[in-house]
Structure formats: structure tokens, C-alpha cells
Design a protein around this motif. Sequence first.
Motif, short mmCIF file in Angstrom:
data_model
loop_
_atom_site.label_atom_id
_atom_site.label_comp_id
_atom_site.label_asym_id
_atom_site.label_seq_id
_atom_site.Cartn_x
_atom_site.Cartn_y
_atom_site.Cartn_z
N ASN A 42 55.01 76.71 16.17
CA ASN A 42 56.21 77.06 15.43
C ASN A 42 56.80 75.80 14.83
O ASN A 42 57.42 75.00 15.51
CB ASN A 42 57.22 77.74 16.35
CG ASN A 42 58.41 78.30 15.59
OD1 ASN A 42 58.90 77.69 14.64
ND2 ASN A 42 58.90 79.45 16.02
N MET A 77 57.12 77.22 5.85
CA MET A 77 58.25 77.72 6.63
C MET A 77 59.16 78.56 5.74
O MET A 77 59.60 78.12 4.69
CB MET A 77 59.03 76.56 7.25
CG MET A 77 58.22 75.78 8.27
SD MET A 77 59.15 74.48 9.11
CE MET A 77 59.18 73.23 7.83
N SER A 99 60.54 86.55 13.61
CA SER A 99 60.13 85.17 13.84
C SER A 99 58.75 85.10 14.47
O SER A 99 58.50 85.72 15.50
CB SER A 99 61.12 84.46 14.76
OG SER A 99 62.41 84.44 14.22
N ASP A 100 57.84 84.35 13.86
CA ASP A 100 56.52 84.14 14.44
C ASP A 100 55.70 83.26 13.50
O ASP A 100 56.17 82.90 12.41
CB ASP A 100 55.79 85.47 14.66
CG ASP A 100 54.90 85.43 15.90
OD1 ASP A 100 54.26 84.38 16.12
OD2 ASP A 100 54.84 86.43 16.63
N LEU A 101 54.48 82.94 13.92
CA LEU A 101 53.51 82.25 13.08
C LEU A 101 52.54 83.29 12.53
O LEU A 101 52.03 84.13 13.28
CB LEU A 101 52.74 81.19 13.89
CG LEU A 101 51.59 80.48 13.18
CD1 LEU A 101 52.12 79.60 12.05
CD2 LEU A 101 50.77 79.66 14.16
N ASN A 104 55.21 80.00 8.93
CA ASN A 104 56.17 80.43 9.93
C ASN A 104 57.30 81.19 9.27
O ASN A 104 57.69 80.90 8.14
CB ASN A 104 56.77 79.22 10.66
CG ASN A 104 55.77 78.52 11.55
OD1 ASN A 104 55.64 78.83 12.72
ND2 ASN A 104 55.07 77.54 10.99
N ARG A 161 61.31 82.50 10.24
CA ARG A 161 62.40 82.44 11.21
C ARG A 161 63.41 83.53 10.89
O ARG A 161 63.98 83.58 9.82
CB ARG A 161 63.09 81.07 11.17
CG ARG A 161 64.26 80.97 12.17
CD ARG A 161 64.75 79.55 12.33
NE ARG A 161 65.22 78.99 11.07
CZ ARG A 161 65.64 77.73 10.95
NH1 ARG A 161 65.60 76.91 11.99
NH2 ARG A 161 66.08 77.28 9.79
#
Length: 421
Positions: A217, A287, A355-357, A382, A384
Motif C-alpha cells: 500500500n 495512487m 481501499s486496496d491494491l 492503489n 484510498r
Amino acid sequence: MNQEELAISARGLGKRYRRQTRTRHDSLRDLIADGVGSLLGSRGQKDAQTFWALRNASFDVRRGENVGIIGLNGAGKSTLLKLLSRITMPTAGEARISGRIGALLEVGTGFHQELTGRENTFLYGAILGMTRREVEQKYDAIVDFAGIAEFMDTPVKRYSSGMYVRLAFSVAAHLEPDILLLDEVLAVGDFSFQRKCMDFARSLERKGSTILFVSHNMFSIKTMCERVIYLRKGEIVYDGPIDEGLRLYQNDSRLQPAPWFIDDGVTGAITVTDVKIMDDQGRETGMFEYGQRMRVRCEYETTREILQPDFRIGINRTDDVHCASFSTRADQIDIPSINGRGVIELRTPPISLVSDLYSLTVVVREKDYGRVMCAQIGGHFNVRHPVFAANAFGVYHEAGQWIVPNMAATPARQSGHGGQA
């Protein structure tokens, strides 16, 4: 650098493992055969069965420094932390540690399945080096931090993975270590607990503790650390400020063959040569905030004309759960044919993932839904979400409309706080 300023000093650190071709010896004959083989000196064969999970790692970490350890799967991140925590011994090199180490490397490491949470708190505390009196003094604080007081007399075999992490992290953190090693374990905690852990880690940092943090993350890495060590195939290829390390990570994860695709020599008439993941302004990034749009730019090259291609871009979670698909055919984008080099770009709707990859897959089919011509992994990114954490609330969240008795129906706020899918 003054040696007294260092919490960790590693020189030439390496770990070699042997690939196991047989999980157990079936008989005395097997043991004898193995012994005879080693006496006859089959060294070349032995070397072929070994691999270096980590090799020639040299670095220093100052007291009070937070360092992120990043790299693709199999890069050697977990091996490095296991060597530093003395869980395993190095094959080569050495690491000098100055201070008390608290390590949380795997969910529930040190827990006994048949014992209760209360019993495991004392057991795990002893494994980490705490005295029984020390655990007794901190017990209430440990339980309060973990937030599972009603389950402390329940055997941990009935715990969820999140409950494991809460208790294990709480025990390790209340060790008040000089050096805290964290390996991706916070990924299974809910958002509020992750935030609590981050706040606790910052409090340890203010007290002068050193933190080594392994995570996929990049939001967490960027929040926690100013320096990263980037590992590639067991070797350190970068050690420095975080932005350059994240750029290397994104570049290395950009384009890989999809593991489920087999090129039969006929279908591989097109190759995706590059995939860029960008924000809505065209800046490359890995991100994204919940609600942002993403642009995916695919460059390709064909060896022959491909008729009516269907370009598909999929989004997969790290556990290979397929979360979303985009398709030129499904979106009624007519492409009569392609030949040679070209570019195609997708602009997504606002991202509604939690939220995760995630990773992208790029698939090209010939003639609408026909034969697969190409399948590749196109990089990682990623997301968020302000409320919903990884694996805790499904895959995506879209704002709903709520009706509350004695109140008018109101649309949920678009920030993501209004509802849950």
C-alpha cells in the motif's frame, strides 16, 4: 555515520534456500540415498536446487528513522525482516541490531490455536521478550487497544484474521520496542484499526523508535516513511527518498504476461508494448483517491491485420478477485481493424473501489468476442477510500439513497460516506 546513531547495520546480508522436490522421506532407503548422493559430491545438482531469496544486502538505519521496504512479490522483503528479527539465520553476511525488537511479520505468529486470547497474550508477550509481570501491568492497555475484550476468553482458533491482527499488533506494540518490524499485516485490519496502528507507530517514532515497514500500500508507505529500500529479485537496487523508489515500483509492475494466457503461436499476433496508468490530467501515478478518474494508455504492435478487435481492460484485487471490466465492444466503440503500431486510451468513470491494491489486465480479442489475441498484466495501483478499508467492505462502494423514518429522503453525499454497496 557514528555507530552509536545506528539501530540497524547490515553488511552483505543474504539468505539461500533449497527448493524442496520432496516434502518428506518415505523410508530409510530415502535417507540413505540422500546421504550417498551428498557423499558422491553431487554439488552441481544441489546448487541447481537452491536460490537466493536475499543477496548482498547492505544498509544502515538510524535510530528513530522510518524506512519502507518495497518491491514486487518474491523480491525478498519478508526474508529481510525475518533475518533482522532472528526468526531465520543468514546464509551470508551479518546484521547488527541495537535495541529491543518487536516484530509482527505474519498474522498470529506465536499464537497457539487451542489457547484463549488471554493465554496467548501472555504466551506471545513471552516470545517477544516480555516478563509475565510486564504483560500483567500492560494487559488492560493491550486489550483496550485491540478492542476485542469480549473475546479474550475465547480460543483464538475461532478468531477472524482481523481479530488475530488486532491482538498480535497490540501485544507487539506494547512491548515498547526500540525497533518495530511490520510486514503487511495491517492489510487485514479495518480502516479505523489501521489508523489507530499508524497513530501508535507515530507515537513510537516520537519516542525515538525505529520502524521498518513492508507494504504494497503506497499510501501507507508515503504516510509513514521518508525513505524506502527497493528490492528486486533479492537485491537492493535503490535506497533513498521515497518518490524515486515509488517510481521504480510502478515501472517494474507496469507490464507482465498474464499467468493464465498461453501463446499458441497463432493468437499472439498483437503485443501490448506499454501501459501507462495516469490521473485525469495525464500524469502517471499509482495512487488514486476514491472518486478520482483514471486514464489507461495502451500502446500496441501487431504482426498482421486484426479485424474488429475488442480491447478489454480489467481491474483485479490483489487476491485475484475480478472487480471491474471495460470493453470497447461493450461500450459500442467500433474499431474495424488495426495493423502495425497504435495507441488506445481508456478514461474510467470516477473510481468507486474501496481501499486496496489493484492490478490491470489488458486483453485483446479478435472479431468482437472471438479468440484471445493478447493478455497481459498492465501494472498496479492503489486506491484510498475515506471510510472503507481493504477486504473489509467488499469490492466497491457507491452512494445510496437512504430513507429515515420521520425524515425526508435525502441523497447520500458523493464523498463516499453516505452508504455501502
